[in-house]
Design an enzyme around this catalytic site. Sequence first.
Site, mmCIF file in Angstrom:
data_model
loop_
_atom_site.group_PDB
_atom_site.id
_atom_site.type_symbol
_atom_site.label_atom_id
_atom_site.label_comp_id
_atom_site.label_asym_id
_atom_site.label_seq_id
_atom_site.Cartn_x
_atom_site.Cartn_y
_atom_site.Cartn_z
ATOM 1 N N ASP A 66 -19.103 86.617 51.842
ATOM 2 C CA ASP A 66 -19.683 85.666 50.879
ATOM 3 C C ASP A 66 -20.639 84.687 51.544
ATOM 4 O O ASP A 66 -21.243 83.846 50.868
ATOM 5 C CB ASP A 66 -18.571 84.885 50.154
ATOM 6 C CG ASP A 66 -17.972 85.682 49.000
ATOM 7 O OD1 ASP A 66 -18.501 86.759 48.701
ATOM 8 O OD2 ASP A 66 -16.976 85.217 48.413
ATOM 9 N N ASP B 41 -14.624 77.554 60.377
ATOM 10 C CA ASP B 41 -15.176 78.693 59.632
ATOM 11 C C ASP B 41 -14.114 79.782 59.633
ATOM 12 O O ASP B 41 -13.799 80.361 60.679
ATOM 13 C CB ASP B 41 -16.465 79.180 60.301
ATOM 14 C CG ASP B 41 -17.063 80.373 59.578
ATOM 15 O OD1 ASP B 41 -17.048 80.371 58.334
ATOM 16 O OD2 ASP B 41 -17.527 81.309 60.259
ATOM 17 N N GLY C 212 -12.784 85.842 55.721
ATOM 18 C CA GLY C 212 -12.570 86.142 54.315
ATOM 19 C C GLY C 212 -11.799 87.426 54.076
ATOM 20 O O GLY C 212 -11.242 87.625 52.999
ATOM 21 N N GLY D 168 30.764 108.308 66.310
ATOM 22 C CA GLY D 168 32.148 108.082 66.740
ATOM 23 C C GLY D 168 32.606 106.642 66.643
ATOM 24 O O GLY D 168 33.625 106.271 67.244
ATOM 25 N N SER E 188 33.963 104.770 64.082
ATOM 26 C CA SER E 188 35.280 104.552 63.460
ATOM 27 C C SER E 188 36.409 105.130 64.316
ATOM 28 O O SER E 188 37.457 104.500 64.494
ATOM 29 C CB SER E 188 35.312 105.166 62.052
ATOM 30 O OG SER E 188 34.373 104.530 61.209
ATOM 31 N N SER F 217 24.870 99.309 61.069
ATOM 32 C CA SER F 217 23.999 98.132 61.311
ATOM 33 C C SER F 217 22.720 98.541 62.042
ATOM 34 O O SER F 217 22.541 98.223 63.211
ATOM 35 C CB SER F 217 24.751 97.043 62.073
ATOM 36 O OG SER F 217 25.430 97.527 63.197
#
Length: 608
Positions: free
Chosen positions: A15, A89, A92, A450, A452, A519
């Site tokens: 512009d 300045d 844009g 593995g 758990s 996770s």
Amino acid sequence: MKSLLKFITCGSVDDGKSTLIGHMLYDAKLLFADQKKALELDSKIGSREGKIDYSLLLDGLKDEREQGITIDVAYRYFTTNNRSFIVADTPGHEEYTRNMAVGASFADLAVILVDATKGILTQTKRHIRICALMGIKYIVLAINKMDLINYDQYIFEKIKQSFMNFCSDFNFISIQVIPVSATEGDNITKKSPYTPWYDGLPLLTYLEQIDINEDVNKNEFVMPIQRVSRPNHKFRGFQGEIISGKISLNEEIIILPSYEKAKVKNILVTNKEVNEAVAGQPATIQLDREVDVSRGCVLAKDANLKLDNLFTATILWMDDEKLITGRNYLIKLGTKIIPAVVMDIKHKIDINTGKYISTDTLSKNEIAQCNIALSEKIVMDTFDNNKTLGSFILIDRITNMTSACGVIEHFLRRSQNIVWQDTYVNKEMRSKQKGQKPVTLWFTGLSGSGKSTLANEVEKRLFAMGKHTMLLDGDNIRHGLNKDLGFKEANRVENIRRIAEVSKLMNDAGIITLVSFISPFRKDRENAKRIIGNEFIEIFLSTPLEECEKRDVKGLYKKAREGEIPNFTGITSPYEKPLNPDIEIDTSKCSVEEATDIIIKKIINYIN
């Protein structure tokens, strides 16, 4: 002494922002001889067929000149007979919106450019909203490239009316609209003969004359502490910039957040002793007695500041990654940096219409209102009352990049009504009774790695040793506490946050807690570690994906490959490996018994 005006140029890409400022400096003879000569030489191989390309004064980066766009913020300092100026300045292009926001954060006035051949674009509207967000109250609309529309007054008035309609929702104090041609110099430093219908001032003259009425709370002395200066055992001074008011020798001040009081014994501005210091000056203040003051504290007099940790804010999201509620960030507010969580997004704001849109995520360059919680109460204020203590940035804890900037709109009453209740029986007493030190063993890894199985075996071994334990398994928790959560990223974040809070309560009860959760995201594990504290021990099961998929105990990989399970970690959703886990085990290379031995041996000193 001449007054100083800090302003920015902004608007959509191409512009004419850089060209406008360059032409202004050139016509007003505000360039050094070597700058002028370099500009004229560079322009001969530029994009204007040998004519002077004024944008080259501002666009100094190689990429900027090659692409013909502004990328970084370019600051220029200049002085006329009537006033001193600092201009930023700003770019844009939408990709560099964060750079525009940086420029806007320092400015008193914005010169917003609009291409007369295109009118007001979406990026123009975004920049207007950012100017309003950053507290800019004075606006100049420069409708540029008037030469390309033959200085048509009708088009000018049409764009002007559209702009005024859009700005009616904002509390701007002043809006001035000027027709200009940045390349030809019309109405920049002097009136143009091609716009006889315009009876206002040229841009530079207007900027020289406009009165910026700053409300700096002159009676409220506020100075956030940036540094405690202690060059020797005889001197202890508190340094920072005075953001409002003034302070004199022997005046009594209050230190926040401790609310202690003391009198000013000595004031230094730079290295000179003075009787008084005022807003905008960097000062070193000595007090008449020893008080507990550190970076992030605030010295104040006659100021009604808040001590809080919950508030509603309007933010501009600037990160390439989406904002997910529940994620943990660092917040820099004033001179204080502490952990913070975006609890929920109330709504995002449509750039074009200003309408509120319901959402649970936020993408780059979007603006939204959010509720934010801090890890502790700190000194703050609303942005309308205090720009410095009412504005902040959010920082990504992993990359240290700025993720968002924002302003405080109002405080949440719930934070003032909830007080931590101390109990007689504390964590240390509970731990001593059980004869153990509580920790959280956080098992993370792909499905089938593995987690758990190993967590179960470790708990059995600890139980046999007479330890008090609790195993929290991801699947089991989703049958109860987290049954309301799905598997979208926001739900996964909340899933981990809740289990971290439960683990902390378990540790407070003196219990050794074992957590078996995929996770997958580092940020969420970092957040869990922050919640749990030093008791957090990360155990990474680095079993390869091929081995996990071969096991496929629950048949989940097969379903994920067939597209029946979306967002499945390792297949359609990423797993981010821990960078520095406390314990790492590949269960494809050792038996369950061997892996259990490794873990027990590593944690035995933590729990006894």
